[in-house]
Design an enzyme around this catalytic site. Structure first.
Site, short mmCIF file in Angstrom:
data_model
loop_
_atom_site.label_atom_id
_atom_site.label_comp_id
_atom_site.label_asym_id
_atom_site.label_seq_id
_atom_site.Cartn_x
_atom_site.Cartn_y
_atom_site.Cartn_z
N GLU A 170 -11.91 29.18 -0.63
CA GLU A 170 -12.44 29.47 -1.97
C GLU A 170 -13.92 29.84 -1.88
O GLU A 170 -14.70 29.11 -1.25
CB GLU A 170 -12.25 28.26 -2.89
N ARG A 175 -3.55 23.75 2.30
CA ARG A 175 -2.18 23.57 1.79
C ARG A 175 -1.77 24.85 1.07
O ARG A 175 -2.58 25.76 0.90
CB ARG A 175 -2.18 22.42 0.78
P1 ADP Z 1 -4.88 25.12 -6.66
O1 ADP Z 1 -6.11 24.63 -5.94
O2 ADP Z 1 -3.64 25.13 -5.85
O3 ADP Z 1 -5.11 26.33 -7.43
P2 ADP Z 1 -5.31 22.96 -8.38
O4 ADP Z 1 -6.73 22.91 -7.93
O5 ADP Z 1 -5.05 23.07 -9.84
O6 ADP Z 1 -4.53 24.12 -7.76
O7 ADP Z 1 -4.59 21.69 -7.76
C1 ADP Z 1 -3.23 21.70 -7.35
C2 ADP Z 1 -2.50 20.50 -7.82
O8 ADP Z 1 -2.86 19.37 -7.08
C3 ADP Z 1 -2.71 20.13 -9.25
O9 ADP Z 1 -1.50 19.62 -9.69
C4 ADP Z 1 -3.79 19.07 -9.18
O10 ADP Z 1 -3.66 18.18 -10.25
C5 ADP Z 1 -3.50 18.42 -7.87
N1 ADP Z 1 -4.65 18.02 -7.05
C6 ADP Z 1 -5.35 18.78 -6.22
N2 ADP Z 1 -6.27 18.06 -5.54
C7 ADP Z 1 -6.16 16.80 -5.97
C8 ADP Z 1 -6.83 15.57 -5.66
N3 ADP Z 1 -7.79 15.49 -4.74
N4 ADP Z 1 -6.45 14.47 -6.33
C9 ADP Z 1 -5.47 14.54 -7.24
N5 ADP Z 1 -4.79 15.65 -7.55
C10 ADP Z 1 -5.12 16.77 -6.94
P1 ADP Z 2 -11.80 21.43 -6.68
O1 ADP Z 2 -11.71 20.79 -5.33
O2 ADP Z 2 -11.64 20.49 -7.79
O3 ADP Z 2 -10.96 22.66 -6.76
P2 ADP Z 2 -14.11 23.18 -6.37
O4 ADP Z 2 -15.23 22.80 -5.47
O5 ADP Z 2 -13.15 24.17 -5.86
O6 ADP Z 2 -13.34 21.85 -6.80
O7 ADP Z 2 -14.71 23.66 -7.77
C1 ADP Z 2 -13.85 23.88 -8.88
C2 ADP Z 2 -14.49 24.88 -9.83
O8 ADP Z 2 -15.76 24.39 -10.32
C3 ADP Z 2 -14.82 26.22 -9.20
O9 ADP Z 2 -13.72 27.09 -9.19
C4 ADP Z 2 -15.95 26.72 -10.07
O10 ADP Z 2 -15.48 27.31 -11.27
C5 ADP Z 2 -16.71 25.44 -10.42
N1 ADP Z 2 -17.81 25.22 -9.46
C6 ADP Z 2 -17.75 24.46 -8.36
N2 ADP Z 2 -18.93 24.48 -7.69
C7 ADP Z 2 -19.75 25.27 -8.40
C8 ADP Z 2 -21.13 25.68 -8.26
N3 ADP Z 2 -21.88 25.26 -7.25
N4 ADP Z 2 -21.65 26.50 -9.20
C9 ADP Z 2 -20.90 26.91 -10.25
N5 ADP Z 2 -19.62 26.56 -10.45
C10 ADP Z 2 -19.04 25.74 -9.54
MG MG Z 3 -11.14 24.33 -5.61
#
Ligand code: ADP
Ligand code: ADP
Ligand code: MG
Length: 454
Positions: A280, A297
């Site tokens: 990402e 995954r």
């Molecule tokens: P993707 O990253 O596949 O686009 P999401 O970020 O929405 O999708 O997360 C995928 C699924 O896994 C969702 O159902 C979310 O609630 C769950 N999920 C992802 N990471 C975690 C975590 N660290 N703890 C709990 N649930 C998680």
């Molecule tokens: P998760 O593990 O929950 O998917 P991410 O690190 O992928 O968390 O961040 C989820 C979302 O939050 C990103 O898709 C983006 O929209 C926002 N985000 C995360 N980090 C930043 C950042 N440094 N600046 C702006 N937006 C952010």
């Molecule tokens: Mg993410």
């Protein structure tokens, strides 16, 4: 298929469990479903060759119970586990136990998951591999004093993020120095209760970036390919709502697209990645992009990549686990047309998208050319309050973006669901929104265009 895996335990539920079981049927692999009492009659439980109950309905934790899952594997003599997403899919401790027990885990090794699953650690690894990362703390911030020093260096606004976080949770914005100490303390305790790990890292808040992610497949022979990007910028509370590929953004020129693809392959190689994974990135208006995290995954939105490449990612996860090398090269991958996914959630848009459990009294899914439905629900299904609110994905594929949108609009209008509140009408409005149609949106879309959140 001739191979090592004969029977797989699917350690998940809902649409992704169904998706995996269907792929296994086509590959000739036997399947074992695990289920909580609440899921006794659900589609994944019915479709699998065997089923085994792993916990009571009143617990959200059944699918997280490593011992129950491993016992189920032993009892049914399954030789592999596919974790799907969420639950145990990125739990390196679980994967390590599988390795010790000789159970094939469909995914990368426990070491790779450990190095990428901790998001702060992953950024350090990427920095060393010369992959651009979002400026911020090098690793975990230990205490409020360190947080203040770091804040001074990064500037405001900044984000505090749970290193073990996921699913859009565990992210806080900090606007000025007076908020640093209290936000750090609150973020750390929230991270501990949600993810079992209090580790917090800090990074610069990039204003209104695009979330662009690159799909990777890597086999055991060292072949690493990227299958193009997915634009997942349309998010509410950091959770994806609608995804599309290719991205329509003008910022993502062919040159930058190529650079992102090459960088994603480099990142995967740097950790010796195997299987399907996603890198990402955040992309800003100047065309600069930064590594944000790697998901080790399969992802929710993987079908849109399958639609435009014709490559079945779940089947390849199994083939790679069986040691089969990729039968295509980077140069032979073609992107055909355009694909969009709308996530249908059991959520109430008029109440901040709060989960809306209950019984589905009426249901009709759209069909026809260019429409693919991934779901485990049917009429009469009861949506449990214990699990994720995403209950179906509508995926469309057209010769170009306009056609994919036209098919999606037609499909969303055809779909009917009654008995629970959903975001279906919200998605119908989104797909014909003027700004969405232009394609030049970013992660601030719902805040700036819909004025949804401050
Ligand atoms: P993707 O990253 O596949 O686009 P999401 O970020 O929405 O999708 O997360 C995928 C699924 O896994 C969702 O159902 C979310 O609630 C769950 N999920 C992802 N990471 C975690 C975590 N660290 N703890 C709990 N649930 C998680
Ligand atoms: P998760 O593990 O929950 O998917 P991410 O690190 O992928 O968390 O961040 C989820 C979302 O939050 C990103 O898709 C983006 O929209 C926002 N985000 C995360 N980090 C930043 C950042 N440094 N600046 C702006 N937006 C952010
Ligand atoms: Mg993410």
């Amino acid at each position: 298929m001739v191979g090592l895996i004969r029977k797989v335990l699917v350690a998940n539920r809902g649409e992704i469990a169904v998706r995996i079981i269907r792929a296994c049927k086509e590959l000739g692999i036997k399947t074992v479903a695990i289920y909580s009492e609440a899921d006794k009659d659900s589609l994944h439980t019915r479709l699998a060759n065997e089923r085994i109950c792993i916990g009571p309905s009143t617990s959200a934790d059944s699918y997280l119970d490593m011992h129950a899952v491993l016992s189920a594997c032993e009892v049914t003599k399954a030789d592999a586990i596919h974790p799907g997403f969420g639950f145990l899919s990125e739990n390196s401790r679980f994967v390590k136990i599988c390795e010790k027990l000789g159970i094939t885990f469909i995914g990368p090794s426990s070491d790779v998951i450990a190095s990428m699953g901790d998001k702060a650690e992953a950024k350090n690894t990427m920095k060393k591999a010369k992959v651009p990362v979002i400026p911020g703390s090098d690793g975990i911030v230990q205490n409020p004093i360190e947080a203040k020093v770091m804040a001074e260096e990064i500037g405001f606004p900044l984000l505090m993020k749970a290193s073990a976080g996921g699913g859009g949770r565990g992210i806080r914005i900090v606007n000025n120095m007076s908020e640093v100490e209290s936000q750090f303390t609150a973020a750390a305790s929230e991270a501990l209760s949600c993810f079992g790990d209090a580790g917090i890292y800090m990074e610069k808040f990039i204003e209104n970036p695009k979330h662009i992610e690159v799909q990777i497949l890597a086999d055991k022979k060292g072949n690493v390919v990227e299958l193009g990007e997915r634009d997942c910028s349309l998010q509410i509370k950091n959770q994806k709502v609608l995804e599309e590929t290719p991205s329509a953004s003008k910022v993502l020129t062919p040159k930058i697209r190529k650079m992102m693809g090459d960088t994603a392959r480099k990142a995967a190689r740097a950790v010796g990645y195997e299987g399907a994974g996603t890198i990402e990135f955040l992309l800003d208006d100047d065309g600069d992009f930064y590594f944000m995290e790697m998901n080790t995954r399969i992802q929710v939105e993987h079908p849109i990549t399958e639609e435009v490449t014709g490559i079945d990612l779940i089947k390849w996860q199994f083939r790679i686990a069986n040691g089969i090398p990729l039968d295509f090269t980077q140069r032979s991958i073609r992107i055909d047309g355009h694909s969009i996914e709308c996530r249908i959630n059991a959520a109430d848009p008029s109440n901040g998208f709060a989960p809306s459990p209950g019984k589905i009294t009426k249901l009709h899914f759209p069909g026809g050319k260019g429409v693919r439905i991934e779901t485990a629900i049917s009429e009469g299904s009861v949506i449990s309050p214990f699990y994720d609110s995403m209950i179906a994905k509508i995926i469309t594929h057209g010769k170009d973006r306009n056609e994919a949108i036209a098919i999606m609009y037609r499909a969303l209008n055809e779909m009917q669901i009654e008995g629970i509140k959903t975001n279906l009408e919200f998605q119908r409005n989104l797909i014909r929104n003027k700004e969405f149609l232009k394609g030049q949106y970013n992660t601030g879309f719902f805040k700036n265009i819909y004025r949804l959140y401050k």
